[in-house]
Design an enzyme around this catalytic site. Structure first.
Site, short mmCIF file in Angstrom:
data_model
loop_
_atom_site.label_atom_id
_atom_site.label_comp_id
_atom_site.label_asym_id
_atom_site.label_seq_id
_atom_site.Cartn_x
_atom_site.Cartn_y
_atom_site.Cartn_z
N THR A 122 37.81 47.47 30.52
CA THR A 122 37.15 46.68 31.58
C THR A 122 36.61 47.63 32.32
O THR A 122 37.00 48.60 33.14
CB THR A 122 38.48 45.88 32.26
OG1 THR A 122 38.99 45.03 31.31
CG2 THR A 122 37.77 45.09 33.48
N LYS A 197 34.37 39.07 31.93
CA LYS A 197 35.66 39.73 32.23
C LYS A 197 35.89 39.83 33.77
O LYS A 197 36.94 39.17 34.44
CB LYS A 197 36.03 41.05 31.71
CG LYS A 197 37.43 41.51 31.99
CD LYS A 197 38.39 40.91 31.52
CE LYS A 197 39.74 41.33 32.19
NZ LYS A 197 39.99 42.56 31.43
N LYS A 265 41.30 47.97 40.48
CA LYS A 265 40.23 48.67 39.77
C LYS A 265 39.24 47.76 39.39
O LYS A 265 38.15 47.53 39.60
CB LYS A 265 40.72 49.43 38.59
CG LYS A 265 39.68 50.27 38.12
CD LYS A 265 39.07 49.35 36.67
CE LYS A 265 40.11 49.32 35.69
NZ LYS A 265 39.61 48.90 34.41
#
Length: 313
Positions: A122, A197, A265
């Site tokens: 990711t 995502k 994050k």
């Protein structure tokens, strides 16, 4: 005999899950053997039947994987990728990704012509576009392919994989990816997988906060949360988060699942992209701050449902 991880976790094979059984054996490299990458690489070997070479920053972990699954451990990403038809990566962030691709001894040093590099990290859409161009310079291909489903999804081989890139590269990579996935889709050109995502994380952030507030409100009102959820989960309020997290949230258990540090994050990537494209994400920005509060409570490794702990402190 299959390794213990898969004898316990592998789901039964249904007709729609058989496509990976017919994939021809390929020479595959996998870079990054964390909680996600370790079982994903395992499925590529066990289910896919591919020839695997693995790399991990801690070489002992790569040796452990190779001993468990019968593959080969490499000392550098370049060594792992040398001669591979498909190279996977699953690391921490943009900088980690660059360090195993375009840096010294990175995989792109030995990436062969027409190889497909599939990144399951990711990361940002920006780094995906950067690596797409770097792969093209070597007459190779790059597909950004972040995953959703968490550690359990990786272990059970039922991840959702959101891809961005050229259709021809995707079509080649898809049957290989299917060894650890239940859904693999091409979302658009390079970076589209990472953007998808980001949308996934935006939706999760709002859902978890809403669920945390609902449980908190119900407990303050003196209701039986199990009874409440049993009813409302059958209606419009139902969600994966409610079905899979309400019991542990109600019990105050947050020691599993996707960690708060990882979610922050991811949300930082989301908010950076939103500043770039002008999207307004007030709820996401607020929930990101709430996760910051959880970190200050010492909940860095608690799972994302720990937003309830912040309300109950």
């Amino acid at each position: 005999m299959l390794p213990s991880l898969f004898s316990v976790c592998a789901p039964s094979v249904t007709p729609e899950r058989k496509q990976w059984e017919h994939t021809e054996m390929a020479k595959v490299a996998f870079i990054g053997l964390g909680v996600m990458g370790y079982p994903m690489a395992g499925h590529l070997k066990v289910r896919g039947g591919h020839e695997l070479t693995v790399y991990n920053r801690t070489f002992a972990k790569a040796e452990k994987w190779a001993a468990e699954f019968g593959g080969r451990a490499a000392r550098t990403p370049a060594e792992a990728a040398d001669g591979a038809e498909f190279v996977f990566s699953c690391v921490g962030n943009d900088d980690d990704l660059r360090s195993v691709t375009t840096a010294k001894d990175g995989a792109f040093e030995t990436l062969v012509a027409d190889a497909v590099f599939i990144d399951n990290t990711t990361a940002s859409a920006e780094v995906a576009r950067e690596l797409y161009e770097a792969a093209r310079a070597r007459n190779a291909h790059f597909v950004d392919a972040p995953v959703s489903g968490g550690q359990a999804g990786a272990e059970n081989g039922v991840l959702t994989v959101m891809c961005g890139g050229d259709e021809t590269a995707f079509d080649r990579a898809k049957p290989i990816i299917e060894a650890f996935a239940r859904m693999v889709g091409l979302m658009g050109s390079t970076g589209a997988g990472q953007i998808t995502k980001m949308i996934n994380q935006i939706c999760i952030a709002g859902l978890v906060q809403g669920l945390a507030e609902g449980i908190h409100f119900g407990k303050k009102a003196g209701l039986d949360i199990e009874k409440v959820v049993d009813v409302i989960s059958k209606g419009a309020a139902g969600s994966w988060q409610m079905e899979n997290r309400h019991k542990t949230m109600n019990a105050g258990k947050y020691d599993f699942g996707f960690a708060v540090d990882w979610m922050r994050k991811d949300l930082d990537i989301v908010l950076t992209e939103a500043r770039r494209n002008g999207a307004k994400l007030p709820v996401t920005a607020l929930v990101d701050q709430f996760y910051g509060d959880v970190q200050e409570m010492g909940g860095n490794r608690w799972d994302t449902s720990s937003l309830l702990a912040r309300l109950e402190k």
